[in-house]
Motif scaffolding. Sequence first.
Motif, short mmCIF file in Angstrom:
data_model
loop_
_atom_site.label_atom_id
_atom_site.label_comp_id
_atom_site.label_asym_id
_atom_site.label_seq_id
_atom_site.Cartn_x
_atom_site.Cartn_y
_atom_site.Cartn_z
N PRO B 18 0.84 -1.43 0.19
CA PRO B 18 -0.05 0.13 0.09
C PRO B 18 0.87 1.26 0.11
O PRO B 18 0.47 2.19 -0.58
N ARG B 19 2.00 1.23 0.59
CA ARG B 19 2.82 2.46 0.56
C ARG B 19 3.49 2.58 -0.50
O ARG B 19 3.61 3.97 -1.07
N LEU B 20 4.00 1.45 -1.15
CA LEU B 20 4.48 1.82 -2.62
C LEU B 20 3.50 2.21 -3.49
O LEU B 20 3.89 3.20 -4.53
N ARG B 21 2.33 1.82 -3.56
CA ARG B 21 1.15 2.28 -4.32
C ARG B 21 0.98 3.86 -4.20
O ARG B 21 0.92 4.45 -5.20
N ARG B 22 0.94 4.10 -2.74
CA ARG B 22 0.61 5.53 -2.62
C ARG B 22 1.92 6.54 -3.29
O ARG B 22 1.44 7.35 -3.79
N TYR B 23 2.62 6.11 -2.98
CA TYR B 23 3.88 6.84 -3.46
C TYR B 23 4.08 6.81 -5.08
O TYR B 23 4.07 7.71 -5.56
N ALA B 24 3.93 5.66 -5.64
CA ALA B 24 3.84 5.40 -6.96
C ALA B 24 2.80 6.42 -7.61
O ALA B 24 2.92 6.97 -8.63
N ARG B 25 1.70 6.47 -6.94
CA ARG B 25 0.64 7.17 -7.59
C ARG B 25 0.95 8.69 -7.70
O ARG B 25 0.55 9.37 -8.55
N ALA B 26 1.42 9.02 -6.41
CA ALA B 26 1.91 10.57 -6.45
C ALA B 26 3.06 10.97 -7.49
O ALA B 26 3.02 12.07 -7.93
N LEU B 27 3.79 9.91 -7.56
CA LEU B 27 4.99 9.87 -8.38
C LEU B 27 4.70 9.96 -9.98
O LEU B 27 5.26 10.76 -10.71
N THR B 28 3.91 9.23 -10.38
CA THR B 28 3.61 9.09 -11.63
C THR B 28 2.43 10.07 -12.09
O THR B 28 2.07 10.25 -13.24
N GLY B 29 1.47 10.26 -11.26
CA GLY B 29 0.25 10.80 -11.69
C GLY B 29 -0.93 10.20 -12.38
O GLY B 29 -1.98 10.71 -12.91
N ASP B 30 -0.62 8.95 -12.21
CA ASP B 30 -1.62 8.12 -12.96
C ASP B 30 -1.72 6.81 -12.54
O ASP B 30 -0.77 6.03 -11.88
N SER B 32 -2.79 3.67 -13.08
CA SER B 32 -2.62 2.55 -13.86
C SER B 32 -1.00 2.67 -14.08
O SER B 32 -0.29 1.38 -13.78
N ALA B 33 -0.40 3.52 -14.52
CA ALA B 33 1.09 3.90 -14.51
C ALA B 33 1.64 3.62 -13.11
O ALA B 33 2.69 2.60 -13.11
N ALA B 34 0.94 3.97 -12.08
CA ALA B 34 1.55 3.65 -10.73
C ALA B 34 1.63 2.15 -10.36
O ALA B 34 2.53 1.68 -9.90
N ASP B 35 0.36 1.51 -10.63
CA ASP B 35 0.45 0.01 -10.12
C ASP B 35 1.38 -0.73 -11.11
O ASP B 35 2.03 -1.59 -10.69
N ASP B 36 1.56 -0.14 -12.29
CA ASP B 36 2.73 -0.95 -13.32
C ASP B 36 3.71 -0.85 -12.47
O ASP B 36 4.72 -1.78 -12.60
N LEU B 37 4.14 0.45 -12.12
CA LEU B 37 5.31 0.60 -11.50
C LEU B 37 5.68 -0.39 -10.28
O LEU B 37 6.67 -0.82 -10.14
N VAL B 38 4.61 -0.22 -9.55
CA VAL B 38 4.77 -1.18 -8.25
C VAL B 38 4.92 -2.49 -8.59
O VAL B 38 5.83 -3.24 -8.17
N GLN B 39 4.32 -2.99 -9.62
CA GLN B 39 4.43 -4.17 -9.88
C GLN B 39 5.82 -4.53 -10.67
O GLN B 39 6.49 -5.62 -10.39
N ASP B 40 6.32 -3.88 -11.39
CA ASP B 40 7.71 -3.99 -12.00
C ASP B 40 8.61 -3.98 -10.81
O ASP B 40 9.77 -4.81 -10.67
N ALA B 41 8.43 -3.13 -9.77
CA ALA B 41 9.38 -2.95 -8.63
C ALA B 41 9.14 -4.38 -7.84
O ALA B 41 10.42 -4.84 -7.39
N LEU B 42 8.18 -4.83 -7.66
CA LEU B 42 7.83 -6.17 -6.98
C LEU B 42 8.55 -7.33 -7.72
O LEU B 42 9.33 -8.29 -6.91
N GLU B 43 8.47 -7.28 -9.04
CA GLU B 43 9.02 -8.35 -9.75
C GLU B 43 10.61 -8.26 -9.57
O GLU B 43 11.02 -9.25 -9.32
N ARG B 44 11.14 -6.99 -9.64
CA ARG B 44 12.35 -6.98 -9.74
C ARG B 44 13.05 -7.12 -8.20
O ARG B 44 13.90 -7.74 -8.02
N ALA B 45 12.14 -6.93 -6.95
CA ALA B 45 12.60 -7.07 -5.93
C ALA B 45 12.69 -8.64 -5.51
O ALA B 45 13.45 -9.25 -4.94
N LEU B 46 11.87 -9.40 -6.16
CA LEU B 46 11.73 -10.87 -6.04
C LEU B 46 13.08 -11.30 -6.77
O LEU B 46 13.72 -12.25 -6.06
N VAL B 47 13.36 -10.93 -7.77
CA VAL B 47 14.56 -11.26 -8.41
C VAL B 47 15.93 -11.06 -7.52
O VAL B 47 16.78 -11.72 -7.64
#
Lengths: 252, 173
Positions: B18-30, B32-47
Motif C-alpha cells: 500500500p505504501r509503494l502504491r501511494r508513493y507511485a501514484r503521487a510520483l507518476t500522476g496516473d 495505472s502507471a503507478a500500479d505498473d511501476l509497483v508491479q515492476d518493482a515487486l518483480e524486480r525485488a523478487l529477483v
Amino acid sequence: MSTQPVTEAELQAYVDGQLPSARAVEVAQHLAQHEEDAQRVAAYRRQSEALRTAFDPLLAEAVPARLRPGRPRFWWLPVQRYAVAAALMAVSGISGWHMHAYVAGERTQTVYLARVAAVAHAVYSPEVRHPVEVGADQEEHLVRWLSKRLGTGLKIPHLAAQGYTLVGGRLLPGERGPAAQFMYQDMKGQRLTLYVRVSKEAREQTAFRFAQENKVGVFYWLDGRLGYALSGETDRAELLRVADAVYRQLNP
Amino acid sequence: MHRPASDEFATQAMQYIPRLRRYARALTGDPSAADDLVQDALERALVKQSLWREGTDLRAWLFTVMHNVFVNQVRSAAVSRTVQLDDSIAEQPQPQSTDRLEIRDLDAALQALPEEQRTVVLLVGLEQMTYDEAARVLEVPIGTVMSRLSRGRERLRRLMQGLPETVPLKVVK
C-alpha cells in the motif's frame, strides 16, 4: 546572546520535525522575526498535509489482485519481462500472454523457459531462407557444436515416426548462457522447434507443462540440468504426441 | 543462482505494497502507471531478494528498488514527462468537485516538478522518511536531498499559488 544563523536546510528540517528540539526553539524565534521564512515554512507544511490528504486514501484501498503474491502476474517471470514482451510484439504482435498451466507459487524459471522458447519459435520458424544456422545435412557437426557451447552432451531427437524431419539448429542466448534450438518440419512445412537450455544445478524432473500464446503452444519440462520446450503452432494433442516422443527418445 | 521466490520474503514485502502504491501514484500522476511501476518493482525485488539483508529496513530497500525502476523508465521513455507545467495545469478539464480540483492541481503541480525534486518532496512529505532514509533510497548524498527538497518545495509552492516560477537560488548549508 546571538544564535547561529538559520540555514535553509534547517528550515526544511523544522518543517519536517527533524531538528533537535533546542535548535527548533531557536528556529521558531527566527521565524517570529522573519515573516517571509515563516510563510514559506507554513506553506511547506501545508504541502505535506495536502499530499497526505490526497494520497493517503490509497493506503486503505484493497491491493489489486495483480500486485498480490500468489497471483500469477506477481510471481510470474520476474526476469526481463520487458525484453521478452518487446520481442514478442516485435515478432508477431503477440500480446496478452497466458500461461494456462500456471499454478501460483510455481517456479518462475520453468515459466521463463516456456516463454523464451515461444519467442524463439515465433522469431525463427517463419524464416524462409535462414531458419537455422546449421542444417540437418551437417547433423553431426550441429550436435557437437551445440553440445560444446552448452557444455553438455546433447542428443537430437529424430521425429520421422511422428512425421517431422530435422531442419537443423541454432545457438541462442538463454537467460543464463547459451541455449539451443532444433527445428523440425512436416510434409506441409508446419514447423516445430525444440528449445534446450542447461542449468548449473541439477533440478528434479517435472511433468510436462503446457503454455499457450495465441497460436504458439509450448510443452515444457525439466530433466536434471536440462530444460526442454517444444513449441509449435499446432493443436495441443499433436504437440503432446511429439513432446512425448521427444521425451522418450531422450530418456530411453 | 536464481532461486524461487521465497514465501517469507513475499509476505514481508506485501505489507509495504500500500505504501509503494501511494508513493507511485503521487510520483507518476496516473493510477495505472503507478500500479505498473509497483508491479515492476515487486518483480524486480523478487529477483534481487538475495541482495536484501534480513534485519535491515525492507521498506527502504523496496523503495530503492522501485526508485531505480522508475528512473530507468523515465530515462528510457521516448516522451519525457517533465516540465510542461503551464500547459498541463491550463488544460486540465473542468473538475466535477472541489476535491477533485485540489487533487488535480496537486497532481499537475507535482508532475511539473523535475523528477529528482518530485521524488524527494514525496519521500519526505508523503512517505515521511528522514533525510537520511531518503538519501539512502535515492543513493545520493544527504546534501543533495536537502537542496532538492528545498528547490522542489519552493517550486511546488509557487505552482500551487500561481506565483512566477523562477526560484532564486538558495544556498543550502
